[in-house]
Design an enzyme around this catalytic site. Structure first.
Site: not given
Length: 561
Positions: A408-410
């Site tokens: 997942l993106d940060m």
């Protein structure tokens, strides 16, 4: 603020109640200071009413000309008497000129009619037209066609000659066989000598034919090469002149910093990234503003950049939204120019999740399912090592093989599935590759959209001049599709479910914000929308086949916003 410094503007409102920032703006990730916001509002008011120039920003229907939105910047400065004011600048040229009443001039004016750039550019443009004219010469195509015809005729003639020689050789062999039976050795020797002469004659005639064919072809090729060489000579001259002009242009760009140190742009980029500066380096608003301030003994206080006008076709730019400085062109330059200033810390070097715990929502002997917090890395980054991966390995040192199956993106929170052994990792990863894993994200969009459901199909690639931003690119972008369904509208915002059919970087963020997508950014998107306390994007649902039981498993985590 009374001042004799050109382009230094006074605030039109009382700013005595606003506290000065303790440190200067970190230009690549910031929340605009109230001073910067106020200065930007002044500039935007000017842009909305000005009659100084005509430029089609794409904000008025029916306006003729190419639509070009622009990035503007404001720099709040303090003079040696402690008075505050602001400078304003535009990235690149505006309305086909670099000289404006309201905006500071560029470091070097490439559009100066008396300068070397336009004169040399005119010479290069003349070469371009000459090359284009030479390349369109119909004789070139005619010669190419004649050469192809000549090659085919030559091959045909030589093939026929080889066939005839082969036939003659066979006949001579038959004669030898027949005559050897009936002739005396002396008479047969005469026949043999005549047959040898015939063989030499055939070979000689073939060599002459081959030479004549080669000569015919060479005449045509030489005539063509003369024309092509003239084009290549022009192109080489153009390359030389372009390279000389580029180097001459680079020589005009020397940047100051707060210490008073001056460095050439070539040296800055060579030290920072060991590359030549990209085209337009030094033409963005931020370096122009800082350079002007240093040259006029003005102390930089804070800075902000905003977009004015319609968005480019490939990028996500929203009218009047604030944006960070671009990294490709500006990061090396500003790295030098900010030296000597106290600057806000780079948030990319900090770990915002240092005190945050990871919630484990399921665990067995094969997998761990966690609820990843927002602003927390899935895997170790360049500057921050703390991540879901490092935390899980510290918690479960017995894990073997790869850990992270997907990411997942940060800034995105939600469900992340982790493998505890190699077999589990491969089994689940295969499902991701085959797109049989069902995922659902929930987002809150910063506005109301018209459609209730559909599929967004916009190919994406990284913005090479401003990583990690992504752009829509139909030529080089990777396919990216997102299915969506509106859940509700809430206080002027849209709650929506996303079902990504592909997994590109920032896919949901760009598909939300881009004008050809939903044209409505996700709340809190600091790259494609407006900053907030967090990105309102959450991976709340996942369904896949368990690696051990081979049964379908489902996990759900309610969105936290």
């Amino acid at each position: 603020m009374a001042s004799n410094i050109p382009f230094l503007h006074s605030f039109q409102h009382d700013i005595s109640t606003l506290a000065k920032p303790e440190k200067f703006t970190f230009p690549f990730c910031y929340e605009p200071h109230p001073f910067s916001v106020l200065a930007a509002e002044h500039v935007q008011h000017y842009l909305s009413i000005q009659k100084d120039f005509e430029h089609n920003f794409g904000l008025q229907e029916g306006q003729e000309g190419l639509v070009i939105g622009k990035m503007f910047g404001v720099l709040v400065v303090e003079d040696n008497k402690g008075n505050l004011g602001y400078l304003a600048a535009c990235s690149g040229k505006l309305a086909s000129t670099n000289q404006h009443r309201y905006f500071i001039p560029p470091i070097f004016d490439m559009l100066d009619p008396e300068g070397f750039f336009l004169n040399e550019e005119a010479t290069i443009n003349t070469l371009n037209r000459e090359i284009e004219l030479l390349e369109k010469n119909p004789k070139i195509q005619a010669l190419k066609e004649q050469i192809e015809v000549c090659k085919k005729e030559t091959e045909q003639e030589l093939a026929e000659a080889r066939a005839l020689n082969k036939k003659n050789k066979a006949e001579r062999k038959a004669i030898r066989t027949a005559q050897k039976e009936i002739l005396s050795p002396e008479d047969y020797q005469e026949v043999e000598q005549d047959l040898i002469k015939q063989s030499y004659r055939d070979q000689h005639e073939y060599d002459v034919l081959k030479s004549n064919c080669k000569s015919r072809l060479a005449i045509l090729e030489d005539e063509l090469n003369v024309l092509l060489q003239e084009i290549e000579d022009k192109k080489e001259l153009r390359r030389t002149k372009s390279s000389t002009l580029q180097n001459q242009l680079f020589d005009q760009y020397h940047f100051l910093n707060a210490k008073g140190e001056k460095r050439a742009v070539l040296d800055i980029f060579q030290e920072a990234i060991q590359m030549l500066p990209p085209a337009g380096a030094g033409e963005c608003a931020a370096p122009k503003l800082l350079q002007y301030a240093y040259l006029h003994d003005l102390k930089p206080i804070c800075m902000a950049e905003f977009w004015w006008g319609a968005s480019p076709a490939s990028e996500v730019r929203k009218h009047q939204y604030f944006y960070p400085s671009c990294r490709g062109k500006c990061e090396p330059i500003l790295g030098h120019m900010l030296q000597g200033l106290e600057v806000d810390p780079n948030p990319m070097l900090e770990n915002p999740a240092a005190e945050v715990d990871i919630e484990v929502i399921y665990e067995d002997e094969d997998i761990i399912v966690v609820n990843k917090p927002a602003e927390f890395l899935s895997v170790p980054g360049i500057n921050v090592q703390d991540s879901v991966q490092t935390r899980i390995l510290a918690r479960n040192p017995e894990i073997t093989g790869p850990v992270i199956i997907h990411r997942l993106d940060m800034s995105t929170s939600g469900i992340l599935v982790i493998a505890k052994n190699k077999d589990a990792h491969q089994f689940i990863q295969d499902q991701f590759i085959r797109h049989t894993v069902e995922k659902r994200y929930t987002a809150l969009l910063d506005g109301i959209i018209n459609s209730q459901d559909g599929i967004i199909d916009l190919p994406l690639r990284v913005d090479l001049e401003d990583r990690p931003r992504q752009v829509v690119c139909y030529e080089y972008g990777k396919p990216a599709q997102t299915k969506y369904k509106v859940v509700a509208t809430e206080n002027g915002r849209t709650r929506i479910h996303y079902y990504p059919l592909t997994g590109r970087t920032h896919q949901l963020r760009v598909h939300s914000a881009h004008v050809k997508g939903l044209n409505t950014p996700i709340v809190g998107d600091d790259l494609y929308g407006k900053r907030a306390y967090r990105l309102h994007l959450h991976a709340g649902y996942i369904q896949f086949i368990h690696p051990k039981t081979k049964q379908e498993v489902t996990f759900t985590v309610a969105d936290p916003f």
